[in-house]
Scaffold this active site. Sequence first.
Site, PDB file in Angstrom:
ATOM      1  N   VAL A  25       0.822  -1.200   0.000  1.00 34.65           N
ATOM      2  CA  VAL A  25       0.000   0.000   0.000  1.00 34.65           C
ATOM      3  C   VAL A  25       0.865   1.262   0.000  1.00 34.65           C
ATOM      4  CG1 VAL A  25      -1.638   1.332   1.399  1.00 34.65           C
ATOM      5  CG2 VAL A  25      -2.015  -1.091   0.976  1.00 34.65           C
ATOM      6  N   THR A 135      -5.502  -0.430   7.197  1.00 35.13           N
ATOM      7  CA  THR A 135      -6.850  -0.863   7.571  1.00 35.13           C
ATOM      8  C   THR A 135      -6.882  -1.044   9.083  1.00 35.13           C
ATOM      9  OG1 THR A 135      -7.101  -1.969   5.456  1.00 35.13           O
ATOM     10  CG2 THR A 135      -8.578  -2.678   7.224  1.00 35.13           C
ATOM     11  N   LEU A 165      -7.362  -0.414  -3.010  1.00 33.42           N
ATOM     12  CA  LEU A 165      -6.682  -0.993  -4.172  1.00 33.42           C
ATOM     13  C   LEU A 165      -6.668  -2.513  -4.101  1.00 33.42           C
ATOM     14  CD1 LEU A 165      -3.685  -2.157  -3.252  1.00 33.42           C
ATOM     15  CD2 LEU A 165      -3.111   0.254  -3.252  1.00 33.42           C
ATOM     16  N   LYS A 166      -6.599  -3.120  -5.298  1.00 33.90           N
ATOM     17  CA  LYS A 166      -6.474  -4.580  -5.388  1.00 33.90           C
ATOM     18  C   LYS A 166      -5.053  -4.891  -5.821  1.00 33.90           C
ATOM     19  CE  LYS A 166      -9.669  -4.924  -8.649  1.00 33.90           C
ATOM     20  NZ  LYS A 166     -10.163  -3.564  -8.754  1.00 33.90           N
ATOM     21  N   ASN A 223     -14.589  -5.145   2.573  1.00 36.72           N
ATOM     22  CA  ASN A 223     -13.906  -6.436   2.456  1.00 36.72           C
ATOM     23  C   ASN A 223     -14.787  -7.582   2.945  1.00 36.72           C
ATOM     24  OD1 ASN A 223     -11.681  -5.494   1.210  1.00 36.72           O
ATOM     25  ND2 ASN A 223     -10.284  -5.676   2.939  1.00 36.72           N
ATOM     26  N   PHE A 264     -17.137 -10.676  -8.297  1.00 35.42           N
ATOM     27  CA  PHE A 264     -16.890 -11.472  -7.089  1.00 35.42           C
ATOM     28  C   PHE A 264     -17.880 -12.611  -6.913  1.00 35.42           C
ATOM     29  CE2 PHE A 264     -13.765  -8.406  -6.158  1.00 35.42           C
ATOM     30  CZ  PHE A 264     -12.909  -9.010  -5.260  1.00 35.42           C
ATOM     31  N   GLY A 268     -14.004 -20.811  -6.164  1.00 33.80           N
ATOM     32  CA  GLY A 268     -12.587 -21.145  -6.263  1.00 33.80           C
ATOM     33  C   GLY A 268     -12.119 -21.959  -5.082  1.00 33.80           C
ATOM     34  N   CYS A 275      -5.583  -9.371   3.018  1.00 30.64           N
ATOM     35  CA  CYS A 275      -6.673  -8.519   3.522  1.00 30.64           C
ATOM     36  C   CYS A 275      -7.914  -9.292   3.964  1.00 30.64           C
ATOM     37  CB  CYS A 275      -7.040  -7.481   2.464  1.00 30.64           C
ATOM     38  SG  CYS A 275      -5.707  -6.308   2.190  1.00 30.64           S
ATOM     39  N   LYS A 278      -7.700 -11.541   7.231  1.00 29.48           N
ATOM     40  CA  LYS A 278      -7.426 -10.816   8.483  1.00 29.48           C
ATOM     41  C   LYS A 278      -8.512  -9.770   8.778  1.00 29.48           C
ATOM     42  CE  LYS A 278      -4.313  -6.983   7.303  1.00 29.48           C
ATOM     43  NZ  LYS A 278      -5.263  -5.894   7.485  1.00 29.48           N
TER      44      LYS A 278
HETATM   45  N1  LIG Z   1      -2.070  -5.276   0.519  1.00 30.95           N
HETATM   46  C1  LIG Z   1      -3.256  -4.835   0.130  1.00 30.95           C
HETATM   47  O1  LIG Z   1      -3.785  -5.224  -0.903  1.00 30.95           O
HETATM   48  C2  LIG Z   1      -3.996  -3.827   0.973  1.00 30.95           C
HETATM   49  C3  LIG Z   1      -5.088  -3.148   0.409  1.00 30.95           C
HETATM   50  C4  LIG Z   1      -5.756  -2.211   1.201  1.00 30.95           C
HETATM   51  C5  LIG Z   1      -5.351  -1.976   2.501  1.00 30.95           C
HETATM   52  N2  LIG Z   1      -4.303  -2.673   3.022  1.00 30.95           N
HETATM   53  C6  LIG Z   1      -3.889  -2.355   4.398  1.00 30.95           C
HETATM   54  O2  LIG Z   1      -2.762  -1.493   4.342  1.00 30.95           O
HETATM   55  C7  LIG Z   1      -1.879  -1.767   5.437  1.00 30.95           C
HETATM   56  C8  LIG Z   1      -0.512  -2.116   4.895  1.00 30.95           C
HETATM   57  O3  LIG Z   1      -0.620  -3.303   4.141  1.00 30.95           O
HETATM   58  P1  LIG Z   1       0.556  -3.826   3.199  1.00 30.95           P
HETATM   59  O4  LIG Z   1       0.037  -4.999   2.471  1.00 30.95           O
HETATM   60  O5  LIG Z   1       1.115  -2.664   2.448  1.00 30.95           O
HETATM   61  O6  LIG Z   1       1.609  -4.304   4.321  1.00 30.95           O
HETATM   62  P2  LIG Z   1       3.120  -4.767   4.122  1.00 30.95           P
HETATM   63  O7  LIG Z   1       3.365  -5.767   5.175  1.00 30.95           O
HETATM   64  O8  LIG Z   1       3.375  -5.109   2.693  1.00 30.95           O
HETATM   65  O9  LIG Z   1       3.970  -3.446   4.438  1.00 30.95           O
HETATM   66  C9  LIG Z   1       4.040  -2.831   5.690  1.00 30.95           C
HETATM   67  C10 LIG Z   1       5.366  -2.097   5.794  1.00 30.95           C
HETATM   68  O10 LIG Z   1       5.396  -1.321   6.996  1.00 30.95           O
HETATM   69  C11 LIG Z   1       6.734  -1.326   7.473  1.00 30.95           C
HETATM   70  N3  LIG Z   1       6.741  -0.930   8.884  1.00 30.95           N
HETATM   71  C12 LIG Z   1       6.270  -1.610   9.959  1.00 30.95           C
HETATM   72  N4  LIG Z   1       6.437  -0.896  11.073  1.00 30.95           N
HETATM   73  C13 LIG Z   1       7.037   0.274  10.718  1.00 30.95           C
HETATM   74  C14 LIG Z   1       7.443   1.425  11.423  1.00 30.95           C
HETATM   75  N5  LIG Z   1       7.270   1.521  12.745  1.00 30.95           N
HETATM   76  N6  LIG Z   1       8.004   2.438  10.735  1.00 30.95           N
HETATM   77  C15 LIG Z   1       8.173   2.342   9.400  1.00 30.95           C
HETATM   78  N7  LIG Z   1       7.795   1.276   8.669  1.00 30.95           N
HETATM   79  C16 LIG Z   1       7.237   0.249   9.324  1.00 30.95           C
HETATM   80  C17 LIG Z   1       7.206  -2.741   7.227  1.00 30.95           C
HETATM   81  O11 LIG Z   1       8.618  -2.830   7.234  1.00 30.95           O
HETATM   82  C18 LIG Z   1       6.594  -3.025   5.847  1.00 30.95           C
HETATM   83  O12 LIG Z   1       7.491  -2.686   4.795  1.00 30.95           O
HETATM   84  C19 LIG Z   1      -2.547  -2.889   6.233  1.00 30.95           C
HETATM   85  O13 LIG Z   1      -3.316  -2.330   7.250  1.00 30.95           O
HETATM   86  C20 LIG Z   1      -3.435  -3.550   5.197  1.00 30.95           C
HETATM   87  O14 LIG Z   1      -4.544  -4.192   5.784  1.00 30.95           O
HETATM   88  C21 LIG Z   1      -3.597  -3.577   2.290  1.00 30.95           C
END
Ligand SMILES: NC(=O)c1ccc[n+]([C@@H]2O[C@H](COP(=O)([O-])OP(=O)(O)OC[C@H]3O[C@@H](n4cnc5c(N)ncnc54)[C@H](O)[C@@H]3O)[C@@H](O)[C@H]2O)c1
Length: 449
Positions: A25, A135, A165-166, A223, A264, A268, A275, A278
Site C-alpha cells: 500500500v 486498515t 486498491l487490489k 472487504n 466477485f 474457487g 486482507c 485478516k
Molecule cells: N495489501 C493490500 O492489498 C492492501 C489493500 C488495502 C489496505 N491494506 C492495508 O494497508 C496496510 C498495509 O498493508 P501492506 O500490504 O502494504 O503491508 P506490508 O506488510 O506489505 O507493508 C508494511 C510495511 O510497513 C513497514 N513498517 C512496519 N512498522 C514500521 C514502522 N514503525 N516504521 C516504518 N515502517 C514500518 C514494514 O517494514 C513493511 O514494509 C494494512 O493495514 C493492510 O490491511 C492492504
Amino acid sequence: MAPHLSLHFPDSHAVNITVIGTGYVGLVVGACLAETGNPVTCADLDQAKIDGLKQNVLPIYEPGLDDYVERNQSQGRLTFTTDVAAAISRADVVFIAVGTPPDEDGSADLRHVLAVAEQIGKHMRRELVIVTKSTVPVGTAAKVAATVGRHATLPFHMCSNPEFLKEGAAIDDFMKPDRVVVGVEDAAARETLGDLYGPFVRSGNPIIFMDIPSAEMTKYAANAMLATRISFMNEIANLCERVGADVDNVRKGIGSDGRIGPAFLFPGPGYGGSCFPKDVKALVRTASECGVPLRVLTSVEEANDAQKHRLFGKLGELLGELKGRRIAIWGLAFKPNTDDMREAASLVLIEELLEAGAQVVAHDPVAMHETKRRIGDQIEYAESSYAALQGADALAIVTDWNEYRHPDFGRIKGSLKSPVVVDGRNLYDTRKMKSLGFTYASIGRGGKA
Ligand SMILES: NC(=O)c1ccc[n+]([C@@H]2O[C@H](COP(=O)([O-])OP(=O)(O)OC[C@H]3O[C@@H](n4cnc5c(N)ncnc54)[C@H](O)[C@@H]3O)[C@@H](O)[C@H]2O)c1
C-alpha cells in the site's frame, strides 16, 4: 487534536508528503502521489527494502509499479529513506501505511500504527495532517491522535483514508478509483485531502467525506461484503456438484440481475491474501467485543476454511491413495498478477499433500521465489508450467494466471502419467476436457467430467 480549522499551505509551497510503511500500500500510494507532481518521501524501517528501492529494485511484483517508481525517483519527486524521524520532520501530510497483522485473538495488531504515531508526535515540526491509510478498527484514528498528542507541541488534523486498491491492479485502482473515502473532523483536513485526490477523480468519481468512525468501518464492511460473496458462491458451487447443476450458469444467471451484479461471484479454492482473511477476523472480533455477534461473517470464515481443503479432497477422490504420488501445481500466489503468498490456498494444499506423503512440483510465473522463501525446498519448483507436469500423477490448478487459460492440452496429456486435472478455477470447458480424455474435476460443475 488541533482546534485549528484552517490549514493553509502557501500556493508557492508544494505539500510535502511522507508515507510511512513502504509495503504494497505505502509504495503504491507514494508512487501515485508523486506521479501527480507531489514531493513524496517513503519511509520504512526495512533497510534492505529501502536500499533496493533506491536502486529501483521493487520488493513486490505489481504490474506497472516499477515504471512509476523509476520515473518519479529519477525526476526527484519520490525519495526513499529509513530515517523515519527526518521524513516526519519535513512533512505537511503524513500517511500511515504500516501493516496491521492479526493478533492472536484475530483483532488487528496496532503496534506498528501506534509506534508510528509516537514517532509523529515526537518529530513533527509543522502543523500536520495525519492520515491513517492502514486498515484499522473503528477508534484507531482516535488512538493515534491521543498518542501523537502526548508528544506533539504543534497542532495536527486527523483523517482516516482507507485504501481499496487490489493487488495485481493496484496502480489502476489508485489512479482511477471508483471512489475515495475520507473520514475527517475539520474543514482543513477535508480541503487538504480533497486537493490531494483531485487529480485522481477528474472523471467524476466521488470523494466521499464522512466522519472518521464511518470511514474506518467502511473499509471492513467492503472487504467483509466481498468475502461474503466469495464464500456464498463457493457453498453454492459445492451444492451444484451434488445436484448436477453448473455453477458457471448459475453465476451468469444471478450476476445479470442488476441488484446482484457480476463481480466477485467466481467460485474457487477459498479466498486468501493479506486482507480478506485478516479483515474478516478483525471485524468479527470487534463485533464480539461490542456484544454484537456477526453471525454471517463467522460462517463466511468457516466456509472459506473448509473450501481451502477441497482441492486436496478432489485429488484424493480421483487418485485414491496419495502417498508416493507426484502432484503438479499450477499457480501459487493467492491470485494472479501478484507474488503475494499470504494466506494463499496453495499453501494449504501443499501442506496436506506433503502430510499425505505426496511429492509436489509447482509452477507460478512470479511467486516461486516468495514460496521458496516461506517453505523452502519441501517442494520442487519447475522452470515452466509444462516442466512441472513431467511424470506427475495429476495437475492441480490453484491460481488463474492468464498463461494457464489456453494451454496445449496434448502436451499436458503427454506429460502427465495419468490425465487427471483438478481445476480450482474452472478454467476449462468440462465437455472439451472429457472429449480429450481427461479425468477433470472443477468447482461446482456437476462433479467429474
Ligand atoms: N495489501 C493490500 O492489498 C492492501 C489493500 C488495502 C489496505 N491494506 C492495508 O494497508 C496496510 C498495509 O498493508 P501492506 O500490504 O502494504 O503491508 P506490508 O506488510 O506489505 O507493508 C508494511 C510495511 O510497513 C513497514 N513498517 C512496519 N512498522 C514500521 C514502522 N514503525 N516504521 C516504518 N515502517 C514500518 C514494514 O517494514 C513493511 O514494509 C494494512 O493495514 C493492510 O490491511 C492492504
